[in-house]
Structures are given as structure tokens and as C-alpha cells.
Design a protein around this motif. Structure first.
Motif, PDB file in Angstrom:
ATOM      1  N   GLN A  73      76.439   8.928  14.690  1.00 20.08           N
ATOM      2  CA  GLN A  73      77.865   9.198  14.889  1.00 20.08           C
ATOM      3  C   GLN A  73      78.214  10.527  14.217  1.00 20.08           C
ATOM      4  N   PRO A  74      79.200  11.258  14.739  1.00 17.85           N
ATOM      5  CA  PRO A  74      79.595  12.517  14.086  1.00 17.85           C
ATOM      6  C   PRO A  74      79.934  12.335  12.601  1.00 17.85           C
ATOM      7  N   ARG A  75      80.529  11.198  12.236  1.00 11.91           N
ATOM      8  CA  ARG A  75      80.888  10.965  10.830  1.00 11.91           C
ATOM      9  C   ARG A  75      79.650  10.858   9.940  1.00 11.91           C
ATOM     10  N   ASP A  76      78.470  10.627  10.533  1.00 12.51           N
ATOM     11  CA  ASP A  76      77.246  10.553   9.741  1.00 12.51           C
ATOM     12  C   ASP A  76      76.862  11.901   9.155  1.00 12.51           C
ATOM     13  N   GLU A  88      66.888  17.384   0.488  1.00 14.89           N
ATOM     14  CA  GLU A  88      65.969  16.471  -0.170  1.00 14.89           C
ATOM     15  C   GLU A  88      66.639  15.123  -0.419  1.00 14.89           C
ATOM     16  N   TYR A  89      67.851  15.148  -0.923  1.00 13.92           N
ATOM     17  CA  TYR A  89      68.600  13.926  -1.216  1.00 13.92           C
ATOM     18  C   TYR A  89      68.819  13.107   0.044  1.00 13.92           C
ATOM     19  N   TRP A  90      69.380  13.727   1.059  1.00 14.55           N
ATOM     20  CA  TRP A  90      69.705  12.991   2.278  1.00 14.55           C
ATOM     21  C   TRP A  90      68.467  12.659   3.080  1.00 14.55           C
ATOM     22  N   GLY A  91      67.419  13.443   2.961  1.00 12.99           N
ATOM     23  CA  GLY A  91      66.166  13.106   3.619  1.00 12.99           C
ATOM     24  C   GLY A  91      65.613  11.796   3.113  1.00 12.99           C
ATOM     25  N   LEU A  92      65.665  11.606   1.797  1.00 13.61           N
ATOM     26  CA  LEU A  92      65.197  10.351   1.214  1.00 13.61           C
ATOM     27  C   LEU A  92      66.062   9.181   1.660  1.00 13.61           C
ATOM     28  N   ILE A  93      67.373   9.375   1.638  1.00 14.01           N
ATOM     29  CA  ILE A  93      68.286   8.311   2.045  1.00 14.01           C
ATOM     30  C   ILE A  93      68.044   7.930   3.509  1.00 14.01           C
ATOM     31  N   ALA A  95      65.429   8.489   5.480  1.00 14.96           N
ATOM     32  CA  ALA A  95      64.099   7.984   5.784  1.00 14.96           C
ATOM     33  C   ALA A  95      63.884   6.568   5.265  1.00 14.96           C
ATOM     34  N   ALA A  96      64.539   6.232   4.166  1.00 17.68           N
ATOM     35  CA  ALA A  96      64.289   4.948   3.522  1.00 17.68           C
ATOM     36  C   ALA A  96      65.148   3.816   4.065  1.00 17.68           C
ATOM     37  N   MET A  97      66.199   4.133   4.757  1.00 18.48           N
ATOM     38  CA  MET A  97      67.133   3.093   5.165  1.00 18.48           C
ATOM     39  C   MET A  97      67.481   3.217   6.642  1.00 18.48           C
ATOM     40  N   PRO A  98      67.892   2.115   7.238  1.00 22.21           N
ATOM     41  CA  PRO A  98      68.398   2.215   8.611  1.00 22.21           C
ATOM     42  C   PRO A  98      69.694   3.014   8.598  1.00 22.21           C
ATOM     43  N   PRO A  99      70.165   3.469   9.747  1.00 23.64           N
ATOM     44  CA  PRO A  99      71.414   4.234   9.757  1.00 23.64           C
ATOM     45  C   PRO A  99      72.532   3.467   9.041  1.00 23.64           C
ATOM     46  N   MET A 100      73.267   4.206   8.209  1.00 23.74           N
ATOM     47  CA  MET A 100      74.341   3.595   7.426  1.00 23.74           C
ATOM     48  C   MET A 100      75.691   4.067   7.925  1.00 23.74           C
ATOM     49  N   THR A 101      76.697   3.264   7.639  1.00 23.79           N
ATOM     50  CA  THR A 101      78.064   3.673   7.937  1.00 23.79           C
ATOM     51  C   THR A 101      78.501   4.676   6.875  1.00 23.79           C
ATOM     52  N   ASP A 103      81.011   4.408   4.963  1.00 25.05           N
ATOM     53  CA  ASP A 103      81.362   3.646   3.759  1.00 25.05           C
ATOM     54  C   ASP A 103      80.126   3.286   2.951  1.00 25.05           C
ATOM     55  N   GLN A 104      79.050   2.912   3.622  1.00 21.32           N
ATOM     56  CA  GLN A 104      77.813   2.594   2.913  1.00 21.32           C
ATOM     57  C   GLN A 104      77.253   3.828   2.216  1.00 21.32           C
ATOM     58  N   ILE A 105      77.295   4.960   2.889  1.00 14.36           N
ATOM     59  CA  ILE A 105      76.803   6.199   2.293  1.00 14.36           C
ATOM     60  C   ILE A 105      77.635   6.544   1.058  1.00 14.36           C
ATOM     61  N   ALA A 106      78.951   6.407   1.162  1.00  9.51           N
ATOM     62  CA  ALA A 106      79.823   6.693   0.019  1.00  9.51           C
ATOM     63  C   ALA A 106      79.512   5.759  -1.149  1.00  9.51           C
ATOM     64  N   THR A 107      79.229   4.504  -0.861  1.00 11.22           N
ATOM     65  CA  THR A 107      78.896   3.550  -1.919  1.00 11.22           C
ATOM     66  C   THR A 107      77.598   3.944  -2.615  1.00 11.22           C
ATOM     67  N   VAL A 108      76.579   4.298  -1.837  1.00 16.96           N
ATOM     68  CA  VAL A 108      75.305   4.723  -2.418  1.00 16.96           C
ATOM     69  C   VAL A 108      75.518   5.962  -3.279  1.00 16.96           C
ATOM     70  N   ALA A 109      76.296   6.915  -2.787  1.00 15.95           N
ATOM     71  CA  ALA A 109      76.566   8.135  -3.562  1.00 15.95           C
ATOM     72  C   ALA A 109      77.276   7.810  -4.866  1.00 15.95           C
ATOM     73  N   THR A 110      78.221   6.879  -4.845  1.00 18.20           N
ATOM     74  CA  THR A 110      78.939   6.477  -6.060  1.00 18.20           C
ATOM     75  C   THR A 110      77.977   5.869  -7.072  1.00 18.20           C
ATOM     76  N   VAL A 111      77.111   4.994  -6.618  1.00 15.41           N
ATOM     77  CA  VAL A 111      76.147   4.362  -7.518  1.00 15.41           C
ATOM     78  C   VAL A 111      75.225   5.411  -8.125  1.00 15.41           C
ATOM     79  N   LEU A 112      74.741   6.339  -7.312  1.00 12.04           N
ATOM     80  CA  LEU A 112      73.846   7.375  -7.831  1.00 12.04           C
ATOM     81  C   LEU A 112      74.553   8.274  -8.840  1.00 12.04           C
ATOM     82  N   ARG A 113      75.835   8.577  -8.603  1.00  9.28           N
ATOM     83  CA  ARG A 113      76.593   9.382  -9.572  1.00  9.28           C
ATOM     84  C   ARG A 113      76.731   8.633 -10.893  1.00  9.28           C
ATOM     85  N   ARG A 114      76.978   7.313 -10.824  1.00 12.45           N
ATOM     86  CA  ARG A 114      77.088   6.515 -12.052  1.00 12.45           C
ATOM     87  C   ARG A 114      75.775   6.519 -12.820  1.00 12.45           C
ATOM     88  N   ILE A 115      74.673   6.413 -12.111  1.00 20.50           N
ATOM     89  CA  ILE A 115      73.360   6.464 -12.762  1.00 20.50           C
ATOM     90  C   ILE A 115      73.180   7.811 -13.447  1.00 20.50           C
TER      91      ILE A 115
END
Length: 134
Positions: A73-76, A88-93, A95-101, A103-115
Motif C-alpha cells: 500500500q502507498p502508506r507502507d 538497513e533498518y527497514w530491510g531487516l523489518i 525481510a523478517a516479517m510479513p507485510p505490516m500495517t 499502525d504495526q510499523i509505528a508500534t515496532v518503531a516505538t518499542v525500538l526507540r524505548r529500547i
């Protein structure tokens, strides 16, 4: 007439900003060269290079064309401002996961920022030295 919501996304004024790294990650995920993606979309390879390097931002119509060629989708291709836009960051994301919405991408980014924030606190003892919960 253009879609105002799509225009907002492509310019960065809406819910997400264009991520050059996401475009390259999806292109690499599908194994296309810039020339091959250009052939599929009718866009010059130099234009795709500019989008991937972040020296140009694709208009909404090009996001739609690129998304259709890559089966996303264009929003991807967009994300929250301040998110990591590196290939590099998005390549890993991607390649490792099925296509995400988005909202899912934003959640993953939030978790990684917290880490990352937690890693930046030098006063905290390493995890191996922290007391364990009973």
C-alpha cells in the motif's frame, strides 16, 4: 483531481512522512533493481534513485504506482516523523516479517526507540546485575 490524504502523506504534513529506506527495502525484498522497478512503473531509474536517497519526495501518484508494482500500500512507504529511515533498518523489518500495517510499523518503531533510550542510560546496571522479580 488528486487525493488530499495521499498528498499529505507524500509531503510529510499528514500522519506519516515518506521513508526512503522503506522504498529501497521493499524493492530489495522483491529483488528488483532500480532499472527493473522503473520498467514496471514507467518511472526513470534516476527518479527512483532520488527517492531512495531522500533527495526527492515522490508525489502521491508515484507512491501509488510504486506500491502497485511492489504489491504494498502507498502508506507502507510512510512513517512517523523522526522514525529511522535507513535502508538497513527497514530491510531487516521487511525481510523478517510479513507485510505490516502502518499502525504495526509505528508500534515496532516505538518499542525500538524505548529500547534505545534504555540503552542510553549509563547509570542503569546491566540486565544480568538487576534483581529478578519473584
Amino acid at each position: 483531481m488528486s487525493d488530499p490524504a495521499a498528498d499529505e502523506e507524500s509531503t510529510g504534513d499528514g500522519p506519516g512522512v515518506f521513508s526512503p529506506g522503506r522504498l529501497r527495502a521493499y524493492r530489495d525484498l522483491y529483488g528488483y533493481t532500480r532499472v527493473a522497478l522503473g520498467d514496471r512503473t514507467g518511472l526513470p531509474a534516476d527518479t527512483i534513485t532520488a527517492y531512495e536517497e531522500g533527495t526527492a519526495t515522490p508525489p502521491a501518484a508515484h507512491l501509488v504506482t510504486l506500491a502497485a508494482a511492489l504489491n504494498v500500500q502507498p502508506r507502507d512507504f510512510t512513517g512517523p516523523s523522526g522514525a529511522d529511515n535507513s535502508w538497513e533498518y527497514w530491510g531487516l523489518i521487511c525481510a523478517a516479517m510479513p507485510p505490516m500495517t502502518a499502525d504495526q510499523i509505528a508500534t515496532v518503531a516505538t518499542v525500538l526507540r524505548r529500547i534505545d533510550k534504555h540503552r542510553e542510560r549509563p547509570d542503569d546496571p546491566p540486565a544480568s546485575e538487576r534483581p529478578r522479580a519473584a
